[in-house]
Write an enzyme that holds these catalytic residues in place. Structure first.
Site, PDB file in Angstrom:
ATOM      1  CG  HIS A  68      -0.262   0.362   2.521  1.00 22.49           C
ATOM      2  ND1 HIS A  68      -0.143   1.653   2.968  1.00 22.49           N
ATOM      3  CD2 HIS A  68       0.330  -0.417   3.462  1.00 22.49           C
ATOM      4  CE1 HIS A  68       0.493   1.663   4.136  1.00 22.49           C
ATOM      5  NE2 HIS A  68       0.791   0.416   4.457  1.00 22.49           N
ATOM      6  CB  CYS A  69       1.101   4.230  -1.793  1.00 21.35           C
ATOM      7  SG  CYS A  69      -0.473   4.493  -2.609  1.00 21.35           S
ATOM      8  CB  ALA A  70      -0.019   8.197   0.926  1.00 21.55           C
TER       9      ALA A  70
END
Length: 677
Positions: free
Chosen positions: A26-28
């Site tokens: 996942h990212c932000a």
């Protein structure tokens, strides 16, 4: 039980189960999946998950937008799936197995040029500012500046001179700014060679050294090659090795030679590291990798790469200067925004850089700039349509500003693709503006900051001309967004559940009401929505559930009920009634759609404490008893009883709160108005 355990399980099922996941990270704001088979992902089911705000596929990754709670969601997803996440780099590596040759090429170009963008953008601003200093004419009384010294020509006679001719200070500033400008663009091959070695995981300092050998002052500058005869090059600008000679030509601002040389260096270094003993690798690996690469760069790669780059830029430049330039510019203007979604837009950086190197300017970059402006204009149109919607303004206003400063992703993914109408309007507006810009022969000296500041990168003689395409890129998308909204064209209005609501209303009753709203009810028709509850009414933004507070389901208010009685807010029909009785959908006779969601997470009660007095499909009158609920029981289970009351078809009806809030309201008092737009 985790906060998003239910939604995580729904997502796991919707993407094809554990066996369909190759990697996840996942990212932000997004969950990033590498799927074994993208076709197994049920996008409709994923859209209907309460925590999902959108999805798209890019660079071999299936990305699901979650928002600020993505880290918590990711942990819950790992728990229910039993899949341990991987690093972002590992996910990228796994994603490459799902990419075709073109996607891999685009991804590589992106990874090479992205680290260089800050310098390229700064260089564009510098050149743009120098364009103003050298190109803008001002009136002076016979005074000019030559060699930094102010001189008087005809005293008292008004003449027009550039800023650098009038002011010694700005003349000095202009001269000074050439220093960073030259460092950025003339020595671009140094940055490219470094970035290639960085991407390939090899020794970066060797990439820097290689880049310097391509632009060394000992070489004939690339900008002087065309004005230098072959005889002079053979005599003064060549290395003579006895049995062969090699031209001493530099590759300032050249893209393809630098990339090809960088990759050769990286592959040679990897090869020799495998075959040279570690004890002497520090000495021989750099030597055997660097020297052959430098020789090959000047003897083979450089000349061939230069020709390839010139060929590509020639084709693009010819297309944009031919008799069909207007068609080329229009098509590119329309298609650039979809290219951004796919990631293919990164290829234009290399083409722009090559155009500048070969022709001193680029006719492609102005079209890119206009596309950014158009996307921002469409978001502005959505803001104007929903200007009383404070929560959406918090998204649309920053997205507009961001797009007009060159970053379009917030505008496209946050607003325009959500409603579709503004995205199509922006594409058309960008195409029209691109046609006009191309017909006018507008060119840019550099790759600048996209959006409104982009005019600074335009050639001095084209700056005033570029204002017209910019105005078109603003006006056309705004007008078309309003038109599409009123005509119901390109309307993307999925009735997707929020929180634990998960439904799509497709009954004949709902379809009939929607058709009435679009055809029979005239624009400006006002629908009065009375309060279905007694209690304290507050702004929707104060709701506990972010799906409601962020306006993802629609706009309205939230009510903290003081008694457990829900009544009909208008005359209409029950369009949806959940078996758990905690949420109900209503459509007024004029087509206004209302969702009332009693409490948060009350689906867990499975109907306990609720008693219904109507069924789905029933006709109801304003004030009619719909259901009762036990407030004490709900609170006793540790649940929140606050109740959102929202207009879900806000693309057709503009909701407005009546009176000041927060305040206490009685059941049956006027709560909202919904105006047909």
């Amino acid at each position: 039980m985790g906060k998003f355990e239910k939604q995580a399980q729904e997502l796991l099922d919707a993407i094809g189960g554990k066996e369909n996941i190759s990697a996840v990270t996942h990212c932000a704001t997004r969950m990033r999946f590498v799927l074994n088979d993208d076709a197994k992902a049920d996008k409709k089911r994923i859209e209907n998950i309460s925590t999902t705000k959108g999805m798209f596929t890019n660079a071999g990754q299936f990305q699901v937008i979650i928002g600020n709670d993505v880290a918590t969601f990711y942990n819950d997803f790992s728990a229910v799936s039993g899949i341990e996440g991987v690093s972002k780099e590992a996910a990228k590596s796994a994603a490459k197995s799902n990419q075709n040759v073109i996607q891999k090429l685009v991804g590589t170009l992106s990874e090479i040029f992205t680290p260089l963008l800050p310098a390229i953008i700064v260089g564009g601003l510098i050149l743009g500012f120098r364009n103003i200093l050298e190109g803008v004419q001002i009136q002076a009384l016979g005074q000019v500046v030559e060699d930094g010294v102010k001189k008087v020509t005809s005293e008292g006679v008004p003449v027009w001179n550039t800023i650098t001719q009038v002011s010694p200070f700005w003349n000095g500033v202009n001269s000074f700014l050439w220093l960073p400008g030259e460092a950025i663009f003339h020595f671009l091959p140094v940055g490219i060679a470094w970035s290639v070695t960085r991407k390939m995981g090899t020794t970066q300092i060797l990439g820097i050294v290689l880049g310097i050998t391509l632009v060394s002052p000992q070489l004939l500058n690339a900008y002087a090659v065309n004005s230098t005869s072959a005889a002079e090059i053979a005599k003064n600008w060549s290395w003579n090795f006895g049995f062969f000679t090699m031209d001493k030509i530099g590759y300032q601002a050249q893209v393809i030679p630098a990339m090809a040389a960088g990759f050769l260096l990286a592959y040679l270094e990897k090869f020799f590291r495998k075959h040279i003993p570690e004890a002497v690798s520090m000495i021989f690996v750099p030597l055997f990798a660097l020297i052959p690469t430098i020789i090959a760069s000047h003897a083979i790669i450089g000349p061939i790469g230069w020709k390839i780059g010139q060929g590509i830029s020639f084709v693009v430049n010819t297309g944009l200067t031919s008799s069909l330039s207007w068609l080329f510019g229009g098509i590119f203007g329309i298609l650039y925004a979809p290219l951004v979604i796919t990631g293919l837009h990164h290829t234009t950086l290399a083409i722009d850089a090559q155009l500048i190197a070969d022709y001193g300017s680029t006719n492609l970059w102005p079209l890119i700039d206009l596309s950014n402006i158009a996307q921002g204009a469409s978001v502005l149109a959505i803001y104007l349509l929903h200007k009383k919607n404070k929560k959406e303004a918090e998204i649309s206003v920053p997205a507009t500003i961001s797009a007009w400063l060159g970053v379009t992703e917030p505008a496209m993914f946050g607003i325009n693709l959500k409603y579709l109408q503004p995205f199509i309007a922006a594409m058309i507006g960008s195409g029209v503006a691109g046609m006009v810009s191309t017909l006018m022969g507008v060119r840019a000296n550099a790759i600048g900051v996209g959006g409104l500041p982009g005019i600074l990168a335009i050639r001095g003689e084209d700056m005033l001309k570029f204002i017209l395409p910019m105005v078109i890129a603003i006006i056309v998308p705004i007008v078309l967004t309003f038109f599409f909204r009123q005509a119901g064209i390109f309307n993307k209005n999925d009735l997707v559940g929020a929180g634990d609501v998960n439904y799509t209303s497709d009954s004949a009753t709902l379809e009939g009401a929607q058709n009435i709203a679009k055809t029979e009810i005239s624009k400006g028709t006002l629908v009065n929505v009375t309060s279905p509850l007694a209690g304290e009414v507050r702004e929707l933004a104060t709701a506990t559930d972010p799906v409601f507070s962020q306006g993802l389901m629609g706009q309205g208010v939230v009510i903290e009920p003081s008694e457990g009685l829900l009544t009909a807010p208008f005359d209409g029909v029950v369009s949806a009634f959940f078996p758990t009785k905690h949420a109900i959908g209503l459509i007024s006779d004029a087509g206004t759609e209302i969702l009332i969601h009693i409490g948060m997470d009350t689906v867990k009660l499975d109907g306990k404490g609720f008693e219904a007095f109507v069924q789905q499909g029933d006709q109801v009158k304003q004030g009619q008893k719909l259901l009762t609920f036990d407030i004490d029981l709900i609170k006793g289970q540790g649940l929140i009883v606050e109740t959102p009351v929202i207009v879900t078809n806000q693309d057709i009806f503009q909701p407005d709160v009546v009176g000041q809030i927060p305040r206490y309201i009685k059941s049956g008092e006027q709560l909202l108005t919904a105006t047909k737009i």
